[in-house]
Design a protein around this motif. Structure first.
Motif, PDB file in Angstrom:
ATOM      1  N   ILE A 148      31.879 -37.605 -10.659  1.00 17.58           N
ATOM      2  CA  ILE A 148      32.881 -38.281 -11.492  1.00 17.58           C
ATOM      3  C   ILE A 148      34.250 -37.598 -11.337  1.00 17.58           C
ATOM      4  N   ASN A 149      34.244 -36.258 -11.276  1.00 18.19           N
ATOM      5  CA  ASN A 149      35.483 -35.514 -11.067  1.00 18.19           C
ATOM      6  C   ASN A 149      36.054 -35.882  -9.692  1.00 18.19           C
TER       7      ASN A 149
ATOM      8  N   THR B 181      29.173 -45.076  -1.506  1.00 18.94           N
ATOM      9  CA  THR B 181      28.598 -46.079  -2.415  1.00 18.94           C
ATOM     10  C   THR B 181      29.315 -45.897  -3.746  1.00 18.94           C
ATOM     11  N   TRP B 182      28.894 -46.627  -4.756  1.00 19.18           N
ATOM     12  CA  TRP B 182      29.586 -46.497  -6.049  1.00 19.18           C
ATOM     13  C   TRP B 182      29.399 -45.120  -6.675  1.00 19.18           C
ATOM     14  N   ARG B 183      28.379 -44.364  -6.211  1.00 17.89           N
ATOM     15  CA  ARG B 183      28.115 -43.056  -6.830  1.00 17.89           C
ATOM     16  C   ARG B 183      27.988 -41.933  -5.801  1.00 17.89           C
TER      17      ARG B 183
ATOM     18  N   MET C 243      41.260 -25.308   0.869  1.00 19.76           N
ATOM     19  CA  MET C 243      40.941 -26.626   1.424  1.00 19.76           C
ATOM     20  C   MET C 243      39.453 -26.854   1.180  1.00 19.76           C
ATOM     21  N   TYR C 244      39.129 -28.013   0.678  1.00 18.22           N
ATOM     22  CA  TYR C 244      37.754 -28.275   0.267  1.00 18.22           C
ATOM     23  C   TYR C 244      37.259 -29.587   0.870  1.00 18.22           C
ATOM     24  N   ALA C 245      36.048 -29.550   1.398  1.00 20.67           N
ATOM     25  CA  ALA C 245      35.395 -30.778   1.875  1.00 20.67           C
ATOM     26  C   ALA C 245      34.038 -30.827   1.177  1.00 20.67           C
ATOM     27  N   HIS C 246      33.895 -31.727   0.233  1.00 21.52           N
ATOM     28  CA  HIS C 246      32.666 -31.782  -0.567  1.00 21.52           C
ATOM     29  C   HIS C 246      32.032 -33.168  -0.529  1.00 21.52           C
ATOM     30  N   TRP C 247      30.733 -33.162  -0.690  1.00 17.81           N
ATOM     31  CA  TRP C 247      29.993 -34.424  -0.808  1.00 17.81           C
ATOM     32  C   TRP C 247      29.279 -34.396  -2.161  1.00 17.81           C
ATOM     33  N   ALA C 248      29.545 -35.382  -2.984  1.00 20.35           N
ATOM     34  CA  ALA C 248      28.909 -35.443  -4.306  1.00 20.35           C
ATOM     35  C   ALA C 248      28.137 -36.746  -4.441  1.00 20.35           C
ATOM     36  N   LEU C 249      27.028 -36.636  -5.130  1.00 18.73           N
ATOM     37  CA  LEU C 249      26.154 -37.798  -5.287  1.00 18.73           C
ATOM     38  C   LEU C 249      25.615 -37.869  -6.708  1.00 18.73           C
ATOM     39  N   GLY C 250      25.795 -39.003  -7.348  1.00 14.90           N
ATOM     40  CA  GLY C 250      25.162 -39.238  -8.649  1.00 14.90           C
ATOM     41  C   GLY C 250      23.874 -39.995  -8.397  1.00 14.90           C
ATOM     42  N   PHE C 251      22.847 -39.709  -9.160  1.00 15.13           N
ATOM     43  CA  PHE C 251      21.585 -40.439  -8.920  1.00 15.13           C
ATOM     44  C   PHE C 251      20.905 -40.797 -10.223  1.00 15.13           C
TER      45      PHE C 251
ATOM     46  N   VAL D 156      34.452 -48.240 -15.509  1.00 14.03           N
ATOM     47  CA  VAL D 156      35.473 -47.713 -14.611  1.00 14.03           C
ATOM     48  C   VAL D 156      36.386 -46.686 -15.283  1.00 14.03           C
ATOM     49  N   ARG D 157      36.298 -46.582 -16.605  1.00 10.79           N
ATOM     50  CA  ARG D 157      37.123 -45.582 -17.290  1.00 10.79           C
ATOM     51  C   ARG D 157      36.731 -44.161 -16.860  1.00 10.79           C
ATOM     52  N   CYS D 158      35.462 -43.983 -16.418  1.00 10.18           N
ATOM     53  CA  CYS D 158      35.045 -42.665 -15.917  1.00 10.18           C
ATOM     54  C   CYS D 158      34.567 -42.738 -14.466  1.00 10.18           C
TER      55      CYS D 158
END
Lengths: 388, 90
Positions: free
Chosen positions: A126-127, A349-351, A380-388, B45-47
């Motif tokens: 989300i960040n 994807t969306w997450r 310098m940062y290269a990150h991969w984040a995934l929500g599940f 979409v707010r977060c």
């Protein structure tokens, strides 16, 4: 005998049928595991000393158990590799009960609705940037979670919407500098077993003035005694924290995309107290005091051209963030920090997001600093984040 | 003169309260008439990005709805409509 066997077979058949029928019925209780994870590569340069490392590899499962339409338990753990070790964090674990349409009660360890960043925006997927703004996380001045009881809810007032939260927790604990003299006067928010009989009280009110929920303005407070009960020197040292937050998120047709603005101002005031520092070569500690007030601020703007027809472009996102942190003058941890971060994200994807960012932090002071000299940290940062 | 003033005062009070109640009723209607799809589009979409209804099954949406009601400070009406929309579009 035959009759008995027939009866047993009929009973078994009934049980199988009943069990199949039950399988097709949705259960009222549900258990889900959701969460997020991230990993990345960091290049950091501190006053000319460059370092690079693969970092992160954090895994944060969230366990949700819906007991009924009114009762739910949820908990988040975080496993991360830090300082060569596996660190396990117990982010929150609380039970919540929906009393009615306007009131929900939570008890346990919960994310504090003090501002919005730590409660809603800190998860890596989300960040929008790979790092947190100044003032949050380790050495930060804003609390993330607390153990206690909370009453919260939301309702409409005409076209507007109002949400509220009132809570009581163990509150912050004052760092006296016994083990870490360089952090004397800081607040420790992981107060799992209360150090005094005073309970901290806090709350947040959020107003969404427009019917489309595009704008939210919030105000928070958190106050309580931070000193140890039995300590005559620090027993009455209190802490009062305030925060103001702002959010604007809207699809803007003429910009062909979504504009997202987030901001939070946090101020921490801790009562005056004397601390002791042992200077090199001295045998008796020197007493000192300071006006224990800290401030942090961040503002972030992101833009995603989600209304463009080209897929590669509509999945891009551009982010910029400015943040500051000022810690008390006269304290060992006195510093004035300013940070600018810019980034480009690509949403797989969306997450699931690939985040590339560049960040410059200027620090004057700080407990590791040479007096009068400033520190410049570029990353310098290269990150991969995934929500599940 | 006093009577006229009193009557005028009552008239103004009546006008304000009527318009307020009418305004409230209009606002309540506008809020209540919002579809689950609209609320979903405006609030997720707010977060974070808005999820597709097909990401989870109907039962999962109930649990996620309860979680998000608390986390995102949604009203009971809002979350009921969003969950209903996610289930119907799934």
């Amino acid at each position: 005998m035959k009759k008995g066997i027939v009866m047993l077979l009929l009973l078994a058949l009934y049980c199988v049928n009943y069990s199949n029928a039950q399988d097709n019925k949705p259960s009222k209780t549900q258990f889900m595991v959701r969460g997020y994870g991230h990993s990345g590569l960091d290049f950091v340069n501190v006053n000319g000393d460059a370092e690079s490392s693969y970092v992160g590899t954090a895994f944060a499962p969230i366990f949700m158990f819906k007991h009924s339409d009114k009762l739910m338990f949820e908990s988040e753990l975080e496993f991360a590799l830090e300082d060569g070790k596996v660190q396990v964090g117990f982010e929150y674990a609380d039970v919540m009960y929906i009393v009615n349409d306007y009131v929900t009660v939570r008890a346990g360890k919960f994310l504090l609705p003090f501002g919005t960043f730590m409660e809603k925006l800190h998860p890596a997927w989300i960040n929008r940037l790979a790092t947190k703004p100044l003032g949050f996380g380790h050495g930060g001045i804003a609390p993330a979670s607390g153990i206690g009881l909370e009453v919260r809810g939301a309702f409409n007032i005409g076209y507007s919407k109002l949400n509220y939260s009132v809570y009581s927790t163990n509150g912050p604990r004052l760092n006296l500098g016994v083990d870490e003299p360089e952090e004397a006067g800081q607040l420790i928010f992981n107060n799992f077993e209360d150090n005094n009989n005073n309970k901290a009280v806090g709350g947040r009110v959020g107003l969404l003035p427009f019917n489309n929920s595009s704008v939210e303005i919030g105000g928070s407070f958190y106050t309580g005694i931070a000193g140890n009960e039995e300590d005559s020197l620090y027993g009455n040292v209190g802490a009062a924290l305030f925060a103001g937050d702002f959010s604007f998120v809207k699809q803007v047709p003429f910009l062909k995309g979504i504009i997202d603005v987030k901001a939070q101002f946090t101020q921490s005031n801790v009562g005056k107290a004397n601390y002791y520092e042992l200077e090199p070569g001295d045998s008796i500690p020197t007493k000192y005091t300071f006006n224990n007030q800290s401030q942090a601020f961040y503002a972030q703007l992101s833009y995603r051209p989600s209304m463009l027809d080209v897929k590669v472009l509509k999945d891009l996102e551009f982010v910029g963030r400015y943040s500051t942190l000022n810690t008390p003058e006269g304290s060992v941890w006195e510093s004035q920090q300013t940070q600018i971060a810019i980034g480009i994200n690509y949403w797989l994807t969306w997450r699931s997001v690939l985040k590339f960012s560049y960040q410059v932090t200027d620090i004057v002071g700080g407990h590791d600093a040479v007096p009068g000299e400033s520190t410049k940290i570029t990353g310098m940062y290269a990150h991969w984040a995934l929500g599940f | 003169m006093k009577k006229i003033m009193t009557l005028a005062g009552f008239g103004i009070l009546l006008a304000i309260s009527t318009s307020t109640f009418t305004g409230c009723a209009t606002a309540r209607e506008a809020v209540n008439n919002k579809s689950g799809a609209q609320i979903w589009g405006e609030n997720c979409v707010r977060c974070h990005n808005s999820p597709s209804p097909s990401v989870y099954n109907d039962v999962d949406w109930e649990t996620i709805g309860m979680h998000m009601r608390i986390r995102a400070n949604l009203t009971a009406v809002q979350i009921d409509k969003v969950v209903e929309f996610m289930q119907s579009a799934n």
